[in-house]
Design a protein around this motif. Sequence first.
Motif, PDB file in Angstrom:
ATOM      1  N   ASP A  77       0.809  -1.217   0.000  1.00 29.89           N
ATOM      2  CA  ASP A  77       0.000   0.000   0.000  1.00 29.89           C
ATOM      3  C   ASP A  77       0.843   1.269   0.000  1.00 29.89           C
ATOM      4  OD1 ASP A  77      -2.473  -1.310   0.025  1.00 29.89           O
ATOM      5  OD2 ASP A  77      -2.393  -1.572   2.191  1.00 29.89           O
ATOM      6  N   LEU A  78       2.110   1.162   0.410  1.00 28.86           N
ATOM      7  CA  LEU A  78       2.933   2.359   0.573  1.00 28.86           C
ATOM      8  C   LEU A  78       3.090   3.146  -0.714  1.00 28.86           C
ATOM      9  CD1 LEU A  78       5.831   1.365   3.014  1.00 28.86           C
ATOM     10  CD2 LEU A  78       4.082   3.125   3.340  1.00 28.86           C
ATOM     11  N   THR A  79       3.126   2.461  -1.843  1.00 29.89           N
ATOM     12  CA  THR A  79       3.319   3.156  -3.114  1.00 29.89           C
ATOM     13  C   THR A  79       2.055   3.861  -3.590  1.00 29.89           C
ATOM     14  OG1 THR A  79       2.798   1.143  -4.347  1.00 29.89           O
ATOM     15  CG2 THR A  79       5.131   1.551  -3.838  1.00 29.89           C
ATOM     16  N   ARG A  80       0.918   3.630  -2.911  1.00 26.16           N
ATOM     17  CA  ARG A  80      -0.348   4.176  -3.398  1.00 26.16           C
ATOM     18  C   ARG A  80      -1.028   5.126  -2.423  1.00 26.16           C
ATOM     19  NH1 ARG A  80      -4.417   0.002  -5.774  1.00 26.16           N
ATOM     20  NH2 ARG A  80      -5.147   1.988  -6.655  1.00 26.16           N
ATOM     21  N   ILE A  81      -0.461   5.310  -1.233  1.00 25.58           N
ATOM     22  CA  ILE A  81      -1.190   6.048  -0.198  1.00 25.58           C
ATOM     23  C   ILE A  81      -1.429   7.510  -0.561  1.00 25.58           C
ATOM     24  CG2 ILE A  81      -0.477   4.539   1.685  1.00 25.58           C
ATOM     25  CD1 ILE A  81       1.653   6.613   2.404  1.00 25.58           C
ATOM     26  N   PHE A  82      -0.638   8.077  -1.475  1.00 27.56           N
ATOM     27  CA  PHE A  82      -0.827   9.476  -1.855  1.00 27.56           C
ATOM     28  C   PHE A  82      -1.739   9.634  -3.081  1.00 27.56           C
ATOM     29  CE2 PHE A  82       3.320   9.644   0.368  1.00 27.56           C
ATOM     30  CZ  PHE A  82       2.972  10.532   1.377  1.00 27.56           C
ATOM     31  N   GLU A  83      -2.239   8.519  -3.607  1.00 29.19           N
ATOM     32  CA  GLU A  83      -3.126   8.604  -4.761  1.00 29.19           C
ATOM     33  C   GLU A  83      -4.512   9.071  -4.322  1.00 29.19           C
ATOM     34  OE1 GLU A  83      -3.388   4.958  -6.883  1.00 29.19           O
ATOM     35  OE2 GLU A  83      -1.217   4.777  -7.185  1.00 29.19           O
ATOM     36  N   PRO A  84      -5.134   9.972  -5.077  1.00 26.36           N
ATOM     37  CA  PRO A  84      -6.501  10.384  -4.741  1.00 26.36           C
ATOM     38  C   PRO A  84      -7.457   9.203  -4.747  1.00 26.36           C
ATOM     39  CG  PRO A  84      -5.552  11.870  -6.373  1.00 26.36           C
ATOM     40  CD  PRO A  84      -4.606  10.716  -6.244  1.00 26.36           C
ATOM     41  N   PHE A  85      -8.331   9.146  -3.753  1.00 23.54           N
ATOM     42  CA  PHE A  85      -9.386   8.154  -3.593  1.00 23.54           C
ATOM     43  C   PHE A  85      -8.880   6.778  -3.172  1.00 23.54           C
ATOM     44  CE2 PHE A  85     -10.971  10.999  -7.081  1.00 23.54           C
ATOM     45  CZ  PHE A  85     -11.791  11.761  -6.266  1.00 23.54           C
ATOM     46  N   TYR A  86      -7.570   6.626  -2.927  1.00 18.88           N
ATOM     47  CA  TYR A  86      -7.066   5.340  -2.429  1.00 18.88           C
ATOM     48  C   TYR A  86      -6.984   5.413  -0.913  1.00 18.88           C
ATOM     49  CZ  TYR A  86      -4.293   1.151  -1.790  1.00 18.88           C
ATOM     50  OH  TYR A  86      -3.870  -0.094  -1.399  1.00 18.88           O
ATOM     51  N   SER A  87      -7.647   4.482  -0.237  1.00 18.91           N
ATOM     52  CA  SER A  87      -7.658   4.504   1.225  1.00 18.91           C
ATOM     53  C   SER A  87      -7.623   3.087   1.769  1.00 18.91           C
ATOM     54  CB  SER A  87      -8.907   5.228   1.749  1.00 18.91           C
ATOM     55  OG  SER A  87      -8.963   5.194   3.158  1.00 18.91           O
ATOM     56  N   THR A  88      -6.922   2.924   2.894  1.00 13.42           N
ATOM     57  CA  THR A  88      -6.913   1.638   3.585  1.00 13.42           C
ATOM     58  C   THR A  88      -7.934   1.629   4.715  1.00 13.42           C
ATOM     59  OG1 THR A  88      -5.163   2.420   5.079  1.00 13.42           O
ATOM     60  CG2 THR A  88      -4.475   1.257   3.067  1.00 13.42           C
ATOM     61  N   LYS A  89      -8.624   2.768   4.942  1.00 14.86           N
ATOM     62  CA  LYS A  89      -9.640   2.849   5.989  1.00 14.86           C
ATOM     63  C   LYS A  89     -10.984   2.393   5.439  1.00 14.86           C
ATOM     64  CE  LYS A  89      -7.489   6.987   7.958  1.00 14.86           C
ATOM     65  NZ  LYS A  89      -7.723   8.414   8.302  1.00 14.86           N
ATOM     66  N   GLU A  90     -11.784   1.808   6.325  1.00 14.28           N
ATOM     67  CA  GLU A  90     -13.098   1.309   5.897  1.00 14.28           C
ATOM     68  C   GLU A  90     -13.977   2.446   5.396  1.00 14.28           C
ATOM     69  OE1 GLU A  90     -16.953  -1.091   7.777  1.00 14.28           O
ATOM     70  OE2 GLU A  90     -15.057  -0.939   8.895  1.00 14.28           O
TER      71      GLU A  90
END
Length: 236
Positions: free
Chosen positions: A172-185
């Motif tokens: 997930d680290l490579t995507r956390i700054f992408e808009p609309f990408y979230s690891t939260k429910e």
Amino acid sequence: RRAERLAAAGRISAQIPHEIRNPLNAIGLNAGLLAEELSQASAPPEALQLVAAISREVDRLNGVAEEYLRFARLPRPSLARQDLNDILASLLDFLAPELQGAGIEVSRQLAPGTLPVRADEGQLRAVFLNLLRNSREAMPPGGGRISVRTRRGEGAVEAEVADTGGGIPRGDLTRIFEPFYSTKERGTGLGLAFAQQVVKEHGGDIRCESAVGQGTTFTLRLPRAVEERTEAAAGP
């Protein structure tokens, strides 16, 4: 490609709130009226709890809509000379009751003296508020520890927000700054995209290091403000 993604995200973020805010406001208004009717009619507690739940969800969705609008309408920063230490210290004072209530210990390790930056104070406060609340939400139920550090670099200043939360999986680290990408429910996926956008507008960068089960560290690097010379010091 990132510019294209941000442009598309901005268009979506501007359109969605307009489509949902009017219906949400109508739902919220009618839920409030229904709550009044039920209270006057001595309705069962379960009915009042259901209406209250509807109102809470309406408030939550309105908050999501506001976050989308903030991302879409982010203005150019209004830069002025600021002290990064002052911004962080006042924000930590503001959040102290909230963090203490969540069982979180806060460690302040601010560099001595001032850390001058040319920044939009409101935007930087919003970035650090997002990072600190992300850290709070990443903690286990028993709480944890957040460390906030500042330091001087060559031509720059750095601020670090580290937590002892659950950490972020490597994938997930490579995507956390992408808009609309979230690891939260229930996350919108805009908080970190907003933070990166603000930091880049300030001429800086933000990076993240994390390990599952050990915690996460965000580091912001901003250009140090050039010392302003007075006319007397400058001479003829």
